[in-house]
Design an enzyme around this catalytic site. Sequence first.
Site, short mmCIF file in Angstrom:
data_model
loop_
_atom_site.label_atom_id
_atom_site.label_comp_id
_atom_site.label_asym_id
_atom_site.label_seq_id
_atom_site.Cartn_x
_atom_site.Cartn_y
_atom_site.Cartn_z
N HIS A 1 0.80 -1.22 0.00
CA HIS A 1 0.00 0.00 0.00
C HIS A 1 0.83 1.27 0.00
O HIS A 1 0.29 2.35 0.20
CB HIS A 1 -0.93 0.04 1.21
CG HIS A 1 -2.15 -0.81 1.08
ND1 HIS A 1 -3.28 -0.40 0.41
CD2 HIS A 1 -2.42 -2.07 1.52
CE1 HIS A 1 -4.19 -1.36 0.45
NE2 HIS A 1 -3.70 -2.38 1.11
N LYS B 1 -8.73 13.64 4.23
CA LYS B 1 -7.92 12.42 4.18
C LYS B 1 -6.92 12.47 5.33
O LYS B 1 -6.77 13.50 5.97
CB LYS B 1 -7.17 12.29 2.84
CG LYS B 1 -6.32 13.50 2.48
CD LYS B 1 -5.66 13.30 1.12
CE LYS B 1 -6.66 13.40 0.00
NZ LYS B 1 -6.58 12.28 -0.94
N ARG B 2 -6.27 11.36 5.58
CA ARG B 2 -5.23 11.32 6.59
C ARG B 2 -4.20 12.42 6.32
O ARG B 2 -3.87 12.68 5.17
CB ARG B 2 -4.56 9.94 6.55
CG ARG B 2 -3.41 9.74 7.53
CD ARG B 2 -3.00 8.27 7.52
NE ARG B 2 -2.56 7.82 6.21
CZ ARG B 2 -1.29 7.88 5.77
NH1 ARG B 2 -0.36 8.41 6.53
NH2 ARG B 2 -0.98 7.41 4.58
N LYS C 1 0.67 14.21 1.10
CA LYS C 1 -0.69 14.49 0.63
C LYS C 1 -0.92 15.98 0.43
O LYS C 1 -1.91 16.39 -0.17
CB LYS C 1 -1.72 13.91 1.61
CG LYS C 1 -1.67 12.37 1.66
CD LYS C 1 -2.65 11.82 2.69
CE LYS C 1 -2.53 10.30 2.82
NZ LYS C 1 -3.09 9.56 1.66
N THR D 1 -8.63 6.34 -2.25
CA THR D 1 -10.00 5.91 -2.51
C THR D 1 -10.97 7.05 -2.30
O THR D 1 -12.09 7.01 -2.82
CB THR D 1 -10.40 4.72 -1.60
OG1 THR D 1 -10.12 5.05 -0.24
CG2 THR D 1 -9.63 3.47 -1.99
N LYS E 1 -14.68 8.16 -4.16
CA LYS E 1 -15.93 8.50 -3.48
C LYS E 1 -16.44 9.86 -3.92
O LYS E 1 -17.64 10.04 -4.13
CB LYS E 1 -15.71 8.46 -1.96
CG LYS E 1 -15.38 7.07 -1.44
CD LYS E 1 -14.70 7.11 -0.08
CE LYS E 1 -14.05 5.76 0.22
NZ LYS E 1 -13.12 5.82 1.36
#
Length: 834
Positions: A364, A556-557, A562, A664, A668
Amino acid sequence: MAAKSTKSKLSFDRELFKRSVLYNVKTLYRKSIKEASMQEIFQAAGYAIKDAIIDHWIDTQREYEKKDPKIVYYMSMEFLMGRAFGNNLINLQAYNDVKECLEELGLDINVIEDQEPDAALGNGGLGRLAACFLDSLATLGYPAYGCGIRYHYGMFKQEIRDGYQVEVPDNWLDTNNPFELPRPEYTKEVKFGGYINVYQDENGKNVFKQENYQSVKAVPYDIPIVGYGNGIVNTLRIWDSEPVMCFQLDSFDKGDYQKAVEQENLARNITEVLYPNDNHYAGKELRLKQQYFFISASVQEAVSKYMRTHNDIRNFHEKATFQLNDTHPTVAVAELMRILMDDYGLEWDEAWAVTTKTCAYTNHTIMAEALEKWPIELFSRLLPRIYQIVEEINRRFIIEIEAKYGYDQELKDEKIRKMAIIYDGQVKMANLAIVAGYSVNGVARLHTEILKNQELRDFYEMYPEKFNNKTNGITQRRFLLHGNPLLADWITERIGDGWVTDLSRISKIKAYASDKTAREQFMAIKYQNKVRLANYVKEHNGIEIDPNSIFDVQVKRLHEYKRQLLNILHVMYLYNQIKEHPEIDMYPRTFIFGAKAAAGYKNAKLTIKLINSVADVINNDESINGKIKVVFIENYRVSNAEIIFAAADVSEQISTASKEASGTGNMKFMLNGAITLGTMDGANVEIVEEVGSDNAVIFGLSSDEVIAYENNGGYDPMEIFNNDEDIRKVLMQLVNGFYSKDDPERFRIPYNSLLNTQSTEVADRYFILKDFRSYIEAQQKIEEFYRDEERWAKAAMLNVAASGKFSSDRTIQEYVDDIWHLTKVKLPAKKAEQ
């Protein structure tokens, strides 16, 4: 709230349900329905729903026993399940039945649903993917167990105090979980520490015995995973730890109070929290204990289950496969070897043949530092027999490397350095998973290619047949049917309900994108969802946001790659533009953030403080006439995510290219009609392929360009700082007190990380400044795009229509076809309809 039920395939006894709720209220709380609290009514209704599930659960397990199919054990440190009440009703096709029953009792199902805390069994995309996969496995009728830990407090519940993240325990079990079922009859013992004595049996064979160890009891709790409309109910089995001996009275009487409760403390600590802070030795030890705890219990039970109905353990792999969700469960390799050799007497080669046909590994992460490594001293002390087995696996693997590359001493040494399972004082879990696994998969096409060509290139050259891609997916049943009922009903009215179990059918919506009336209806639904989110923000944040503004969302985390920092720096840039040019014609924007940062991740936590500090300044500046609002949604989780995804206009997917494995959240948002603003990273690449480049906004460096800079150098962020006045002004505001008047140095760390002013690390490791100007231009394109109402509505609808590929049903079917080779099980018609 959920969409209208599709035509029912499963029967549901409404009168029995109502009687059960009333009976449960009376017997659980000695109250009438009018006297009971909403929480008590939720519990009563939850037990009534579980009663309806139990018959299907029993029928499913009996059918599995009868047909003896191969089972996948999906092993994961986290399962981010969200609330079970509504999801179970959706998949039972009983949501509207229960809604109407509760209304007849004078109750609102939405209020009842809100009584349920999110199950604190996961945190980020890894755990939510596992939850989606379980939903799809049950819906497709494939036998499966999820295997994890029953965390008492999850990772943490996030509170924002004075703009800072504060971690508090997530007491999700305080009110009881009506959907779980304790299974003490399957309790296992898990051993830690001690030493290994070697004896010889009567045949002269070595027998390995762990002695002077500490142990805990692993007690399973089963949670039903209901398939959609087919009567199948699989199981998520989460393990709780209990002491072997609760209280040692003799030690207490002697005054050794700590020893008296030693066993209890050992057990309690293992299942308290998800991902304890491992910035210190004790935290590392606890993490390793957690991993071995749930893996040992799961593998022991998987083998026991097989042997209850089979005679030859050598054929175990024909009826079971272990999918290792990232490196956390990799100790399953050595634990299965231990059980096969020590408990069942197999020779090494026999045990290895079974193990290497049983274990499969999902990677991952592209981030090399995220691939788990354990200090030999810790690993061997805590898991002495497991370490012996890993040592032998490593010894034999090195012989294999030498046989392949022995012709070149320098090359051989380099390969051993990169590929050995034990090297440089560490046990490398990803290397173990690859060597022992029969499959190694990435989770997006780009990610898999980077693994093969960069991070895991040496392994790919040695075992090319093991590597494959399985692009992640999401379940449309939670994130559209349940999370966005207005849109789900609208879609079903136009194309039927086939999309609920076959998301590829949603492509039929494409035909409506050219219809003016359909576009207006679609955007009216989006507006209603934005109003719903605005009400949530008003209630929880005390901030009024305009549903007519562009809802630009990044949830998100929180991690530096990110690039939430890039997002908030751009907000600072926009604010500067408005202040410098008050007459500027800017379409109103609401920037919405939601993220948890790991408790020990200082830079990430400081980014949360920066977002909230910027929000405080901008949201209280009346001179900008509400052109920008900034909102940080506290304690981001599945239940509020459903509200957020349905309301978003813009999906921020802005990770540094080559760093995000898949994502993901991007899927969504797409499913709910948001436009992707992102880099060509992870699954964004495939999203753009599906929807077309005209219906997304892409910016920034490519993955190849990022990798080239990382390998060859040539990027100096100080050049951008010196030459771009707008960017320089934004960065200076980090350290001149503009957003931190009480402490101008508060945001010195992010400033230093971008410019390397302390010369301690790579400057701007994630290329924020390099992509900044491109991101500004992309945001300008978003505004121009949104002003063209027809084009935006059409693009939003086309995103929904193109989301079919990204169902977890498709992903699971690919795992089944290419890796697990499971057989679909269908219940007899009368059982499925009961």
